[in-house]
Scaffold this motif. Structure first.
Motif, PDB file in Angstrom:
ATOM      1  N   MET A 171       0.839  -1.194   0.000  1.00 36.99           N
ATOM      2  CA  MET A 171       0.000   0.000   0.000  1.00 36.99           C
ATOM      3  C   MET A 171       0.888   1.264   0.000  1.00 36.99           C
ATOM      4  SD  MET A 171      -3.415   0.686   2.276  1.00 36.99           S
ATOM      5  CE  MET A 171      -2.553   0.459   3.798  1.00 36.99           C
ATOM      6  N   ALA A 172       0.529   2.219  -0.826  1.00 33.21           N
ATOM      7  CA  ALA A 172       1.334   3.447  -0.898  1.00 33.21           C
ATOM      8  C   ALA A 172       1.278   4.178   0.436  1.00 33.21           C
ATOM      9  CB  ALA A 172       0.804   4.324  -2.015  1.00 33.21           C
ATOM     10  N   LYS A 173       2.382   4.775   0.811  1.00 32.03           N
ATOM     11  CA  LYS A 173       2.413   5.480   2.089  1.00 32.03           C
ATOM     12  C   LYS A 173       1.976   6.923   1.889  1.00 32.03           C
ATOM     13  CE  LYS A 173       5.825   2.816   4.541  1.00 32.03           C
ATOM     14  NZ  LYS A 173       7.051   2.832   5.328  1.00 32.03           N
ATOM     15  N   SER A 174       1.181   7.429   2.811  1.00 36.51           N
ATOM     16  CA  SER A 174       0.779   8.828   2.715  1.00 36.51           C
ATOM     17  C   SER A 174       1.856   9.685   3.371  1.00 36.51           C
ATOM     18  CB  SER A 174      -0.556   9.041   3.410  1.00 36.51           C
ATOM     19  OG  SER A 174      -0.365   9.019   4.809  1.00 36.51           O
ATOM     20  N   LYS A 175       1.763  10.973   3.134  1.00 33.03           N
ATOM     21  CA  LYS A 175       2.778  11.863   3.729  1.00 33.03           C
ATOM     22  C   LYS A 175       2.611  11.989   5.252  1.00 33.03           C
ATOM     23  CE  LYS A 175       0.236  16.155   3.228  1.00 33.03           C
ATOM     24  NZ  LYS A 175       0.279  17.566   2.870  1.00 33.03           N
ATOM     25  N   PHE A 176       1.458  11.430   5.708  1.00 36.34           N
ATOM     26  CA  PHE A 176       1.197  11.506   7.153  1.00 36.34           C
ATOM     27  C   PHE A 176       1.845  10.372   7.931  1.00 36.34           C
ATOM     28  CE2 PHE A 176      -2.666  13.073   4.915  1.00 36.34           C
ATOM     29  CZ  PHE A 176      -2.421  14.427   5.099  1.00 36.34           C
ATOM     30  N   GLU A 177       2.326   9.412   7.196  1.00 37.09           N
ATOM     31  CA  GLU A 177       2.822   8.161   7.770  1.00 37.09           C
ATOM     32  C   GLU A 177       3.872   8.373   8.881  1.00 37.09           C
ATOM     33  OE1 GLU A 177       1.371   5.419   6.600  1.00 37.09           O
ATOM     34  OE2 GLU A 177       2.510   3.979   7.772  1.00 37.09           O
ATOM     35  N   TYR A 178       4.633   9.464   8.758  1.00 38.42           N
ATOM     36  CA  TYR A 178       5.745   9.688   9.704  1.00 38.42           C
ATOM     37  C   TYR A 178       5.281   9.779  11.162  1.00 38.42           C
ATOM     38  CZ  TYR A 178       4.484  14.507  10.663  1.00 38.42           C
ATOM     39  OH  TYR A 178       3.833  15.618  11.113  1.00 38.42           O
ATOM     40  N   ARG A 182       3.659   7.901  12.872  1.00 32.48           N
ATOM     41  CA  ARG A 182       3.806   6.608  13.534  1.00 32.48           C
ATOM     42  C   ARG A 182       5.112   6.530  14.345  1.00 32.48           C
ATOM     43  NH1 ARG A 182       2.338   1.316  13.421  1.00 32.48           N
ATOM     44  NH2 ARG A 182       0.631   1.193  11.956  1.00 32.48           N
ATOM     45  N   ASN A 183       6.114   7.235  13.858  1.00 37.04           N
ATOM     46  CA  ASN A 183       7.415   7.200  14.542  1.00 37.04           C
ATOM     47  C   ASN A 183       7.404   7.901  15.901  1.00 37.04           C
ATOM     48  OD1 ASN A 183       8.510   5.816  12.374  1.00 37.04           O
ATOM     49  ND2 ASN A 183       8.921   7.718  11.260  1.00 37.04           N
ATOM     50  N   PHE A 184       6.321   8.566  16.197  1.00 36.63           N
ATOM     51  CA  PHE A 184       6.210   9.191  17.513  1.00 36.63           C
ATOM     52  C   PHE A 184       5.825   8.173  18.589  1.00 36.63           C
ATOM     53  CE2 PHE A 184       6.139  13.953  17.131  1.00 36.63           C
ATOM     54  CZ  PHE A 184       6.627  14.006  15.824  1.00 36.63           C
ATOM     55  N   GLU A 185       5.344   7.001  18.157  1.00 38.31           N
ATOM     56  CA  GLU A 185       4.980   5.965  19.131  1.00 38.31           C
ATOM     57  C   GLU A 185       6.234   5.438  19.810  1.00 38.31           C
ATOM     58  OE1 GLU A 185       2.539   2.751  17.711  1.00 38.31           O
ATOM     59  OE2 GLU A 185       1.162   4.122  16.695  1.00 38.31           O
ATOM     60  N   LEU A 186       6.176   5.295  21.134  1.00 33.60           N
ATOM     61  CA  LEU A 186       7.350   4.822  21.863  1.00 33.60           C
ATOM     62  C   LEU A 186       7.309   3.309  22.000  1.00 33.60           C
ATOM     63  CD1 LEU A 186       7.495   7.475  24.729  1.00 33.60           C
ATOM     64  CD2 LEU A 186       8.882   7.376  22.638  1.00 33.60           C
ATOM     65  N   ASP A 187       8.467   2.722  22.058  1.00 39.28           N
ATOM     66  CA  ASP A 187       8.561   1.280  22.253  1.00 39.28           C
ATOM     67  C   ASP A 187       8.337   0.975  23.729  1.00 39.28           C
ATOM     68  OD1 ASP A 187       9.118  -1.420  21.993  1.00 39.28           O
ATOM     69  OD2 ASP A 187      11.258  -1.127  22.301  1.00 39.28           O
ATOM     70  N   ASP A 188       7.324   0.163  24.029  1.00 37.76           N
ATOM     71  CA  ASP A 188       7.110  -0.188  25.444  1.00 37.76           C
ATOM     72  C   ASP A 188       7.132  -1.709  25.626  1.00 37.76           C
ATOM     73  OD1 ASP A 188       4.708  -0.776  24.221  1.00 37.76           O
ATOM     74  OD2 ASP A 188       3.466   0.126  25.779  1.00 37.76           O
TER      75      ASP A 188
END
Ligand code: DGT
Ligand code: MG
Ligand code: MG
Ligand code: MG
Ligand code: MG
Length: 268
Positions: free
Chosen positions: A1-8, A10-16
């Motif tokens: 699936m093509a990535k939207s420009k909003f995809e970034y 997701r990188n704000f989610e922290l690893d828990d």
């Protein structure tokens, strides 16, 4: 699936992710149950309906979620121990904690009527949740011992307190003053000498809380069997099934753990 420009974002989610090899414990606790218990006329110091509903809800958590080997509850709290090797939800703390608390909360409402009958639930109750990791079997046992010791201390105090109020005619302030600075032996003595109550004979659910574990149980059912050219006959079928069982026993000493060696995994 093509990535939207909003995809970034997701990188704000922290690893828990919970540390590997550790037991994951989720403890939940009723929010403002001091008020909730008053408004729903819980009997003091212990309400069998409320304790039953808590255990029923915890049972639903164990049945619906994976890899919980033991749960322990008292008052308005319940702790759930996931096996140390669990990979459920990739060990993500927030997933585990929110699934436990929401499954518990919805069950608490769902089963309310089974325990409280016609007494209505006046508003939606909620529970907080937290995750704690324990790296050793000793730590898990000490954790559960800590909660059970808490149950014992509070229950002895509450039993003495409400006996002084309900049977001794003291005001709550007077009862508080009377118990101020007393040791466990003093509270036992007050109950025994003034009210003829032997604390040892109090219900073990009140004194020890509730422990839920998985056990193999034999279930016997009867079946009607009809073979061609024969009369219908009744046969009994016994099947072994894993079931959540409830215990109000000591979890501080060795006996319980010797009797249930599968709850904790052997140390590597
Ligand atoms: P929290 O947890 O900080 O939101 O506040 P609370 O009020 O839930 O406080 P907590 O969790 O320390 O204490 C549990 C309260 O629930 C306590 O006031 C006694 C009440 N409670 C729990 N089980 C029973 C019961 O069986 N009977 C009665 N009468 N009260 C109970
Ligand atoms: Mg609290
Ligand atoms: Mg609470
Ligand atoms: Mg509590
Ligand atoms: Mg979804």
């Amino acid at each position: 699936m093509a990535k939207s420009k909003f995809e970034y974002v997701r990188n704000f989610e922290l690893d828990d992710t919970c540390l590997r090899n550790c037991y994951i414990v989720v403890r939940l606790d009723g929010r403002n149950f001091h008020k909730f218990s008053d408004q729903h006329n819980f009997t003091k110091p212990n309400d069998d309906r409320a304790l039953g509903l808590m255990s029923r809800s915890a049972c639903s958590v164990m049945e619906e979620l994976d890899d919980i080997t033991i749960a322990y509850g008292q008052s308005d709290e319940f702790s759930f121990v996931f096996k140390r090797s669990t990979n459920w939800f990739k060990r993500r703390a927030s997933k585990l904690m929110t699934h436990v608390t929401s499954q518990f909360s919805s069950s608490f409402v769902f089963y309310w009527k089974e325990y409280f009958g016609e007494q209505p639930l006046l508003y939606p109750p909620s529970f907080d949740g937290r995750v704690v990791l324990y790296p050793s079997n000793r730590n898990v046992r000490d954790y559960l011992s800590w909660r059970q010791a808490d149950c014992h201390i509070n229950n002895l105090y509450n039993t003495a307190f409400w006996t002084l109020v309900q049977k001794g005619g003291l005001t709550t302030t007077q009862a508080e003053e009377r118990l101020n600075g007393t040791l466990a032996t003093d509270k036992n003595e007050i109950l025994f000498s003034e009210f003829n109550i032997n604390y040892n004979n109090e219900s073990s659910v009140y004194k020890k809380g509730t422990t839920l574990i998985w056990e193999k149980v034999n279930e016997t059912t009867t079946k009607q069997i009809k073979r061609p050219n024969e009369e219908e006959t009744e046969v009994t079928v016994t099947r072994t099934r894993k079931k959540v069982t409830s215990h109000s026993c000591d979890v501080i000493g060795d006996q319980f753990w010797d009797e249930h060696p599968d709850i904790l995994e052997s140390e590597q």
